[in-house]
Design an enzyme around this catalytic site. Structure first.
Site, mmCIF file in Angstrom:
data_model
loop_
_atom_site.group_PDB
_atom_site.id
_atom_site.type_symbol
_atom_site.label_atom_id
_atom_site.label_comp_id
_atom_site.label_asym_id
_atom_site.label_seq_id
_atom_site.Cartn_x
_atom_site.Cartn_y
_atom_site.Cartn_z
ATOM 1 N N GLY A 54 0.789 -1.219 0.000
ATOM 2 C CA GLY A 54 0.000 0.000 0.000
ATOM 3 C C GLY A 54 0.824 1.273 0.000
ATOM 4 O O GLY A 54 0.283 2.370 -0.099
ATOM 5 N N HIS A 55 2.169 1.164 0.061
ATOM 6 C CA HIS A 55 3.009 2.366 0.181
ATOM 7 C C HIS A 55 4.274 2.228 -0.637
ATOM 8 O O HIS A 55 5.357 2.054 -0.068
ATOM 9 C CB HIS A 55 3.363 2.580 1.653
ATOM 10 C CG HIS A 55 3.836 3.949 1.975
ATOM 11 N ND1 HIS A 55 5.159 4.322 1.986
ATOM 12 C CD2 HIS A 55 3.149 5.067 2.311
ATOM 13 C CE1 HIS A 55 5.266 5.590 2.342
ATOM 14 N NE2 HIS A 55 4.061 6.054 2.543
ATOM 15 N N PHE A 56 4.326 2.246 -1.833
ATOM 16 C CA PHE A 56 3.275 2.456 -2.832
ATOM 17 C C PHE A 56 3.352 1.309 -3.815
ATOM 18 O O PHE A 56 4.461 0.852 -4.080
ATOM 19 C CB PHE A 56 3.492 3.789 -3.555
ATOM 20 C CG PHE A 56 3.461 4.976 -2.623
ATOM 21 C CD1 PHE A 56 2.250 5.514 -2.210
ATOM 22 C CD2 PHE A 56 4.640 5.542 -2.142
ATOM 23 C CE1 PHE A 56 2.206 6.616 -1.375
ATOM 24 C CE2 PHE A 56 4.594 6.636 -1.297
ATOM 25 C CZ PHE A 56 3.381 7.170 -0.917
#
Length: 151
Positions: A54-56
Site C-alpha cells: 500500500g506504500h506504494f
C-alpha cells in the site's frame, strides 16, 4: 560475559528486551553497543514488508514514520542493555520527535544502519539523536525523546 560486556544482540534477544513483535518489530540486530552511550540497529528491508503493497504499489517506499520507529526501537534496546533486566519488556512512549528529516527514500533491498547516540537521560526519560544510513548515505535523522512507563 556479563550483559554490560555484550556489544551486539540478535533478534531473539531483542524480543526479550522490548515488547514489539511482527509486523511492528523493525530492528533485526543491534551492534556496536556502548552501554549508556550509543548503538547501531540493523534493519534489512525486504519486499515482503507488510506496508509495501500500500506504500506504494508502483514504487515501494518504507514509510518515514517507521524509520523513526526503528530508531526508537534501537534506542530502547540500548536503554534495556544499560539499565538491565528489570526493565525488559516495559513500554516506552514517544514524548517528542524533533528535527526530523528524510533525505532519501528507503526501499526493498536496502539495509538500514540506524545509529543512536544518547544526548541526555533524567530518571525514566531518555533523549537520543538518531540517524539512518543505507550504503553510507544518510536516509533520515531525528532527535527523539521517550519515557519508560513503569506500569
Amino acid at each position: 560475559m556479563s550483559e554490560q560486556e555484550v556489544t551486539s544482540v540478535d533478534i531473539m534477544r531483542i524480543m526479550e528486551m522490548i515488547p514489539h513483535r511482527y509486523p511492528f518489530l523493525l530492528v533485526d540486530r543491534v551492534e556496536d553497543i556502548v552501554s549508556g552511550e550509543s548503538a547501531t540497529g540493523i534493519k534489512n528491508v525486504t519486499i515482503n514488508e507488510p506496508f509495501f503493497p500500500g506504500h506504494f504499489p508502483s514504487k515501494p517506499v518504507m514509510p518515514g514514520v517507521l524509520i523513526v520507529e526503528a530508531m526508537a526501537q534501537t534506542a530502547a534496546v540500548l536503554v534495556v542493555h544499560t539499565e538491565g533486566k528489570d526493565i525488559e519488556g516495559k513500554l516506552v512512549y514517544f514524548m517528542s520527535i524533533d528535527g526530523c528529516r528524510f533525505r532519501k527514500p528507503v526501499g526493498p533491498g536496502d539495509t538500514l544502519n540506524i545509529k543512536v547516540q544518547k544526548e541526555r537521560q533524567r530518571g525514566n526519560i531518555w533523549k537520543f539523536k538518531g540517524e539512518a544510513y543505507s550504503a553510507g548515505n544518510l536516509m533520515a535523522e531525528a532527535t527523539i525523546t521517550a519515557m519508560i512507563v513503569n506500569e
